[in-house]
Design a protein around this motif. Structure first.
Motif, PDB file in Angstrom:
ATOM      1  N   HIS A   1       0.804  -1.226   0.000  1.00 12.51           N
ATOM      2  CA  HIS A   1       0.000   0.000   0.000  1.00 12.51           C
ATOM      3  C   HIS A   1       0.835   1.273   0.000  1.00 12.51           C
ATOM      4  O   HIS A   1       2.002   1.269   0.345  1.00 12.51           O
ATOM      5  CB  HIS A   1      -0.896  -0.022   1.222  1.00 12.51           C
ATOM      6  CG  HIS A   1      -0.360  -0.963   2.260  1.00 12.51           C
ATOM      7  ND1 HIS A   1      -1.147  -1.679   3.098  1.00 12.51           N
ATOM      8  CD2 HIS A   1       0.924  -1.320   2.545  1.00 12.51           C
ATOM      9  CE1 HIS A   1      -0.393  -2.429   3.872  1.00 12.51           C
ATOM     10  NE2 HIS A   1       0.854  -2.238   3.552  1.00 12.51           N
TER      11      HIS A   1
ATOM     12  N   HIS B   1       0.770   4.176   5.339  1.00 17.45           N
ATOM     13  CA  HIS B   1       1.728   3.663   6.333  1.00 17.45           C
ATOM     14  C   HIS B   1       3.023   4.482   6.343  1.00 17.45           C
ATOM     15  O   HIS B   1       4.075   3.962   6.680  1.00 17.45           O
ATOM     16  CB  HIS B   1       2.093   2.186   6.063  1.00 17.45           C
ATOM     17  CG  HIS B   1       0.987   1.216   6.330  1.00 17.45           C
ATOM     18  ND1 HIS B   1       0.907   0.449   7.462  1.00 17.45           N
ATOM     19  CD2 HIS B   1      -0.122   0.907   5.613  1.00 17.45           C
ATOM     20  CE1 HIS B   1      -0.173  -0.308   7.407  1.00 17.45           C
ATOM     21  NE2 HIS B   1      -0.828  -0.046   6.299  1.00 17.45           N
TER      22      HIS B   1
ATOM     23  N   ASP C   1      -1.695  -2.526  10.288  1.00 14.63           N
ATOM     24  CA  ASP C   1      -2.487  -3.645   9.758  1.00 14.63           C
ATOM     25  C   ASP C   1      -2.569  -4.750  10.797  1.00 14.63           C
ATOM     26  O   ASP C   1      -1.531  -5.217  11.284  1.00 14.63           O
ATOM     27  CB  ASP C   1      -1.834  -4.221   8.496  1.00 14.63           C
ATOM     28  CG  ASP C   1      -2.016  -3.308   7.290  1.00 14.63           C
ATOM     29  OD1 ASP C   1      -2.889  -2.427   7.333  1.00 14.63           O
ATOM     30  OD2 ASP C   1      -1.273  -3.500   6.314  1.00 14.63           O
TER      31      ASP C   1
ATOM     32  N   HIS D   1      -9.418  -5.025   2.212  1.00 16.31           N
ATOM     33  CA  HIS D   1      -9.284  -5.328   3.645  1.00 16.31           C
ATOM     34  C   HIS D   1     -10.203  -6.473   4.068  1.00 16.31           C
ATOM     35  O   HIS D   1     -11.052  -6.302   4.926  1.00 16.31           O
ATOM     36  CB  HIS D   1      -9.537  -4.060   4.461  1.00 16.31           C
ATOM     37  CG  HIS D   1      -8.553  -2.987   4.156  1.00 16.31           C
ATOM     38  ND1 HIS D   1      -8.702  -2.105   3.118  1.00 16.31           N
ATOM     39  CD2 HIS D   1      -7.373  -2.689   4.728  1.00 16.31           C
ATOM     40  CE1 HIS D   1      -7.658  -1.307   3.068  1.00 16.31           C
ATOM     41  NE2 HIS D   1      -6.835  -1.630   4.031  1.00 16.31           N
TER      42      HIS D   1
ATOM     43  N   HIS E   1      -7.374  -8.520   6.634  1.00 11.95           N
ATOM     44  CA  HIS E   1      -6.833  -7.711   7.728  1.00 11.95           C
ATOM     45  C   HIS E   1      -7.656  -6.449   7.867  1.00 11.95           C
ATOM     46  O   HIS E   1      -8.376  -6.062   6.950  1.00 11.95           O
ATOM     47  CB  HIS E   1      -5.367  -7.357   7.472  1.00 11.95           C
ATOM     48  CG  HIS E   1      -5.145  -6.323   6.390  1.00 11.95           C
ATOM     49  ND1 HIS E   1      -5.188  -6.614   5.047  1.00 11.95           N
ATOM     50  CD2 HIS E   1      -4.897  -5.001   6.460  1.00 11.95           C
ATOM     51  CE1 HIS E   1      -4.956  -5.521   4.346  1.00 11.95           C
ATOM     52  NE2 HIS E   1      -4.784  -4.512   5.170  1.00 11.95           N
TER      53      HIS E   1
ATOM     54  N   HIS F   1      -7.288  -2.324   8.842  1.00 10.25           N
ATOM     55  CA  HIS F   1      -6.242  -1.304   8.816  1.00 10.25           C
ATOM     56  C   HIS F   1      -6.684  -0.186   9.767  1.00 10.25           C
ATOM     57  O   HIS F   1      -7.663   0.490   9.512  1.00 10.25           O
ATOM     58  CB  HIS F   1      -6.119  -0.815   7.369  1.00 10.25           C
ATOM     59  CG  HIS F   1      -5.169   0.315   7.152  1.00 10.25           C
ATOM     60  ND1 HIS F   1      -4.366   0.400   6.052  1.00 10.25           N
ATOM     61  CD2 HIS F   1      -4.899   1.418   7.880  1.00 10.25           C
ATOM     62  CE1 HIS F   1      -3.647   1.522   6.117  1.00 10.25           C
ATOM     63  NE2 HIS F   1      -3.964   2.155   7.217  1.00 10.25           N
TER      64      HIS F   1
HETATM   65 ZN   LIG Z   1      -2.728  -1.183   5.728  1.00  8.82          ZN
END
Ligand SMILES: [Zn+2]
Length: 287
Positions: free
Chosen positions: A114, A117, A124, A211, A214, A216
């Motif tokens: 991605h 971040h 994540d 997503h 996971h 975020h």
């Molecule tokens: Zn992420």
């Protein structure tokens, strides 16, 4: 354009070209946090981080995935957030959290995955709930477990239970959290499962593609990070109605869409403080 500004622009463009031409970004060559005061600088998808802390690789209620990528650094707020959430998960839900990407030692761009971040405020957390600790090999090459049937646009019911709901609700309850991204099917499940009148937390849980194995978590700009660029607040309300429904893919129209010319993405100019940080790090001999 003043000379200094032009030089910075050029440096920015060169960095971008270097990044796309080779595999690792310059930020991935940086091995240690900067010794400065902790500050998130710039925006989530175009910024950097000073005074980062490393999340210890093994802690109470969590394990760090793919540690060799060194993406377990964050603003101290993010590190303590993960540690508190993991304790809750461990003692209240009897599960271990698997922590994916946070940030590089000084933030900045990853070469894969991605584009956010970058400021040490994005985390994540996998939706694969660990009932047993993972072995070193499993941590190095973890198997994601999607809770969404992407083709059928529905939840994989046998992979979902009330602990997922509780975990995401715990995660959103923290005052520091600005947003949590989950697949729209997961958001729908959370909307349907909340039986109490407390629906305020759902506002922070935002639908976003990708997503499904996971979540975020995105923290707000910390106090004392004056160069951190916040995101606008999510729309008012729990976000469970028409907006969420609009994510559902519609059957394809029989007529082909008219061809559109692709729009060029604008080049992102890094904040000056980040360019300075990178230059300084590259010219400081490491012991
Ligand atoms: Zn992420």
């Amino acid at each position: 354009m003043a000379l200094g500004v032009r030089l910075r622009y050029l440096l920015s463009v060169v960095l971008l070209l270097v990044t796309s031409a080779t595999h690792a970004t310059p930020w991935e060559q940086v091995k240690h946090p900067s010794p400065d005061f902790p500050q998130a600088i710039g925006s989530y998808a175009n910024g950097c981080l000073t005074g980062a802390e490393a999340l210890p690789l093994d802690g109470d209620g969590y394990q760090v995935l793919r540690a060799e990528r060194a993406r377990y650094y964050g603003h101290p707020n993010a590190i303590s957030y993960v540690q508190s959430l993991a304790k809750l998960a461990h003692y209240q839900l009897n599960i271990g959290l698997l922590i994916g990407d946070i940030s590089l030692p000084q933030g900045g761009r990853f070469s894969s995955g991605h584009s956010s971040h970058q400021t040490g405020l994005d985390i994540d957390i996998w939706l694969r709930l660990a009932e047993q600790p993972l072995s070193e090999q499993q941590l190095a090459k973890p198997q994601p477990l999607s809770v969404v049937d992407l083709k059928g646009y529905q939840l994989v019911k046998h992979r979902w239970d009330s602990r997922h709901f509780e975990l995401i609700k715990f995660a959103a309850a923290d005052e520091q959290v600005a947003r949590i991204f989950v697949h729209p099917v997961i958001k729908q499940q959370l909307c349907d499962s909340e039986q109490s009148s407390d629906r305020a937390w759902l506002r922070k849980v935002r639908p976003w593609w990708g997503h499904h194995y996971h979540m975020h978590v995105r923290l707000k700009c910390p106090e004392n990070s004056s160069s951190c660029r916040p995101q606008a607040q999510p729309p008012v309300g729990d976000g469970c109605g028409a907006e969420l429904a609009s994510w559902k893919p519609q059957p394809k129209p029989s007529k082909p869409k008219p061809a559109t010319t692709p729009t060029k993405k604008p080049i992102k100019i890094m904040p000056e403080q980040c360019l300075d940080l990178l230059q300084l790090t590259q010219h400081t001999p490491t012991s």
